[in-house]
Design a protein around this motif. Structure first.
Motif, short mmCIF file in Angstrom:
data_model
loop_
_atom_site.label_atom_id
_atom_site.label_comp_id
_atom_site.label_asym_id
_atom_site.label_seq_id
_atom_site.Cartn_x
_atom_site.Cartn_y
_atom_site.Cartn_z
N ARG A 81 0.92 -1.21 0.04
CA ARG A 81 0.05 -0.06 0.21
C ARG A 81 0.91 1.27 0.00
O ARG A 81 0.39 2.32 -0.39
CB ARG A 81 -0.84 -0.17 1.14
N PHE A 99 -6.91 2.81 -5.09
CA PHE A 99 -6.55 1.36 -4.70
C PHE A 99 -5.44 0.98 -5.60
O PHE A 99 -5.07 -0.07 -5.84
CB PHE A 99 -7.85 0.25 -4.84
N ALA A 138 -6.66 -2.89 1.25
CA ALA A 138 -7.30 -1.56 0.34
C ALA A 138 -8.49 -1.14 1.41
O ALA A 138 -8.55 0.13 1.36
CB ALA A 138 -8.05 -2.00 -0.84
N HIS A 139 -9.17 -1.91 2.19
CA HIS A 139 -10.46 -1.19 2.80
C HIS A 139 -10.73 -2.14 3.91
O HIS A 139 -11.93 -2.47 4.15
CB HIS A 139 -11.70 -1.45 1.78
N ASP A 159 -13.41 -8.20 -4.99
CA ASP A 159 -12.27 -7.54 -5.28
C ASP A 159 -11.63 -8.39 -6.45
O ASP A 159 -11.33 -8.10 -7.71
CB ASP A 159 -11.28 -7.14 -4.29
N ASP A 203 -10.35 0.37 -10.15
CA ASP A 203 -10.56 1.60 -8.85
C ASP A 203 -12.15 1.96 -8.67
O ASP A 203 -12.70 2.26 -7.82
CB ASP A 203 -9.64 2.67 -9.20
N GLY A 211 -13.99 1.14 -5.57
CA GLY A 211 -13.72 2.31 -4.66
C GLY A 211 -15.12 2.67 -3.80
O GLY A 211 -15.23 2.58 -2.51
#
Ligand SMILES: Cc1cc2nc3c(=O)[nH]c(=O)nc-3n(C[C@H](O)[C@H](O)[C@H](O)COP(=O)(O)OP(=O)(O)OC[C@H]3O[C@@H](n4cnc5c(N)ncnc54)[C@H](O)[C@@H]3O)c2cc1C
Length: 366
Positions: A156, A263, A275-276, A292, A310, A314
């Motif tokens: 990341r 992302f 990512a989340h 994903d 993305d 997102g």
């Protein structure tokens, strides 16, 4: 040379590997642990995740090791229902959620990947936007790099710099119990700043989880603390805790990530908790990692435009993470008048409204 280098062999990384393999791409999964396994706990998978697993060709294998979730809902600590979900109506509207042991899902995903594509005991130190990955065994490079290395992702950093996870204000315990009497129902019970939930697994064991408000890093008394906190709650909670014997109790302070602006960067895309990472209140973290995986493989094989990934992932994952955080804030209320008001409001919400509120999360199609 692999076309896709995947950092992390958790649910997100393995699912992404399967998704790319099904599109005919060569993959390499780099996992720092010596073995690809999962913690000893249950996992709920909602219909959106099952649709993703169907795209991966693994839906039926997963269903075969799972229990379809039946009637469920939220009770108070005395066992009085606050909300109830009608299993038939849920199934008719969205499909059935299932509960399984995490190790079973990981086993099914891992078995769908050739052994030579899995490199364990390899710790990644850095990923670069040109597709290079620097790790403890040298370097790897690919047309695409997937950061599936969890909430404290190193990949990341190349996408959005240093982002610190946020403590949610409460901790979680998880354990798997062999009950003395069969348990067939499931659900979650809310108290003041604490919750306890349970759900049967396919082999008759019962997955239990609990939460409590406390500062990060507070020492825990394990099973003794769980018995002290929840031993006076409604049945079968005391019976489950009594049957727990010396079951392994996992305890984790719960963190999520602030919403990332993107992302993707260069050849890198993030999936799953990298990512989340979200609070577990909707049981959607792994479900979103599975979504994903299929979306990323579709986008890459279509035209390789990661920004499309993305744009698709997102907004959806941000919405679900925000919901999950809000639900946690309500569920963990501890101020008695706030708890009384919450419970009264929950009892007043019609089932039909509840059912409709699931739509934005469960209605996903690949
Ligand atoms: C209490 C609790 C209950 C939950 N319940 C549910 C549920 O019921 N349903 C649901 O859908 N979700 C649930 N979740 C969320 C779910 O567990 C996560 O969202 C999911 O496991 C994330 O998978 P991942 O592969 O993205 O990350 P991880 O599982 O964190 O995997 C990351 C992998 O990367 C490896 N790794 C990390 N750093 C490196 C490195 N530098 N080099 C190489 N390898 C590395 C790690 O060893 C690990 O194997 C829950 C979470 C918690 C905490």
């Amino acid at each position: 040379m692999p076309e896709v280098v995947i950092v992390g062999g958790g649910i997100g990384g393995l699912a992404t590997a399967v998704a790319f393999l099904r599109q005919g791409l060569r993959v390499e999964v780099l996992e720092r642990s010596a073995e690809i396994t999962e913690v000893g706990a249950g996992l709920s998978l909602w219909p959106n995740a099952l649709r993703a697993l169907d795209v991966l060709g693994l839906g039926d294998a997963v269903r075969a090791r799972a229990v379809e979730e039946g009637a469920a809902g939220i009770r108070d600590r005395t066992g009085r229902w606050l909300t109830r979900i009608d299993a038939e109506k849920l199934r008719a509207a969205y499909g059935s959620p299932i509960m399984l042991h995490r190790a079973d899902l990981v086993d099914i995903l891992r078995s769908a990947i050739p052994a030579e594509a899995l490199r364990t005991g390899v710790t990644v130190a850095e990923a670069r936007v040109d597709g290079t990955v620097v790790h403890s065994a040298g370097t790897s490079s690919g047309d695409f790099v997937v950061g599936a290395d969890g909430i404290r992702s190193v990949v990341r950093r190349a996408v959005c710099g240093e982002i610190r996870p946020r403590y949610g204000g409460y901790t979680a315990w998880r354990l798997v119990v062999t009950p003395h009497q069969p348990v067939t129902d499931m659900g979650e019970s809310w108290g003041r700043g604490e919750r306890f939930g349970y759900a049967p697994l396919a082999d008759g064991r019962v997955y239990c989880f609990a939460t409590a408000n406390m500062p990060a890093g507070t020492a825990s008394g394990g099973l003794a603390e769980l018995r002290a906190r929840f031993g006076g709650w409604h049945e079968p909670i005391p019976a489950l805790l009594a049957a727990a014997g010396n079951a392994e109790v996992l305890r984790h302070d719960l963190y999520d990530l602030p919403a990332l602006k993107t992302f993707v960067a260069g050849r890198i895309a993030l999936v799953g908790d990298a990512a989340h990472a979200m609070m577990p209140n909707l049981g959607q973290g792994a479900c979103q990692a599975l979504e994903d995986a299929v979306v990323l493989a579709r986008v890459v094989t279509r035209d390789g435009d990661l920004t499309a990934y993305d744009r698709e992932r997102g907004p959806r994952t941000r919405m679900i993470a925000a919901r999950s955080r809000r639900i946690g804030a309500v569920a963990q209320l501890s101020f008695p008048p706030g708890v009384a008001l919450r419970d009264a409001l929950l009892r007043a919400i019609p089932g039909s409204v509840q059912l409709r509120s699931f739509a934005p999360v469960l209605d996903w199609r690949c």
